[in-house]
Design a protein around this motif. Structure first.
Motif: not given
Length: 248
Positions: A118, A135, A152, A154, A158-159, A161, A178
């Motif tokens: 990250f 990433y 990724y 966001i 909120k993250e 993948h 995530a």
């Protein structure tokens, strides 16, 4: 070798050192010390109020710190086969403090790896509520095995993948929360594309055809954000593209 009052690793946030012959850690202005047993082995990290973290099947901090002082090129090798220099070893300890209480060593290693990834991410698109990128600790576009790279997004803090190379069905893009192994959302009809193969295009922001039809980075991010916010589990890529067509 005399170890009294020797520094093992020090940077702007962390100082791992011996006070006399006792290893200690200063992290963000707070002092920690260590105990454990040699049977697993296990490390326990303490502050003045008590235990703050357990690391199972790991190492004995005092013994590892002695080895780092004896040999600056020494690497701590865990039961997973991963190796760490003094800086990385110190970061393992502070990751345990910051992100949990009771750890298995492989879980802690995975967490630290995700933090490093990250911190070394490349951002392709960013607004107040969306961030999309890549990433990794190696940003070489020409490296092999791009299908293992982590893309990724966001959305609203909120993250998620994004993965398509390893989906069970060809022509799907998976949106994963995530840390989860099962996709929260599947987008069908992606023409078998692997989005991590198009980093140069995502970076440029120009229109190209990752899914067989015109798309660009902004359009893609808006499509994915819509799917996440809309809350369904399955979407069709063509229908999403029609909603956010670059020519509209």
């Amino acid at each position: 070798m005399e170890i009294i009052n020797k520094v093992v690793w020090e940077d702007s946030e962390r100082k791992l050192f011996f006070e006399g012959t006792t290893p200690k850690l200063i992290y963000k202005g707070k002092e920690y010390h260590f105990s454990g047993n040699g049977y697993e082995p296990m490390t326990v990290i303490w502050d003045r109020d008590g235990e703050v973290a357990y690391i199972h099947n790991s190492f004995l901090v005092e013994e590892e710190c002695k080895e780092f002082l004896k040999n600056p090129k020494y690497l701590c090798c865990t039961i997973t086969g991963d190796e760490y220099n003094a800086q990385q070893f110190c970061m393992l300890l502070t990751t345990a403090i910051d992100w949990g209480f009771e750890w298995q060593i492989d879980e802690l290693e995975d967490k630290m790896a995700s933090i490093i990834q990250f911190n070394n991410r490349e951002i392709f698109y960013k607004t107040g509520d969306i961030e999309f990128g890549h990433y990794g600790d190696d940003m070489d576009d020409d490296r092999e095995h791009f299908e293992y790279d982590v893309m990724y997004i966001i959305v609203d803090g909120k993250e998620y993948h994004l993965e398509d190379a390893n989906m069970k069905k060809l022509g799907q893009l998976g949106i994963f929360e995530a840390g989860r192994r099962k996709p929260k959302i599947r987008i069908h009809g992606t023409n078998g594309s692997v989005i991590a193969a198009y980093c140069k295009d995502w970076r440029s922001g120009k229109t190209f055809t990752p899914f067989g039809r015109p798309c660009n980075t902004e359009m893609f991010c808006k499509m994915i954000a819509f799917a996440i916010r809309d809350g369904k589990s399955d979407y069709d890529m063509v229908k999403l593209e029609n909603m956010f067509n670059v020519d509209s």
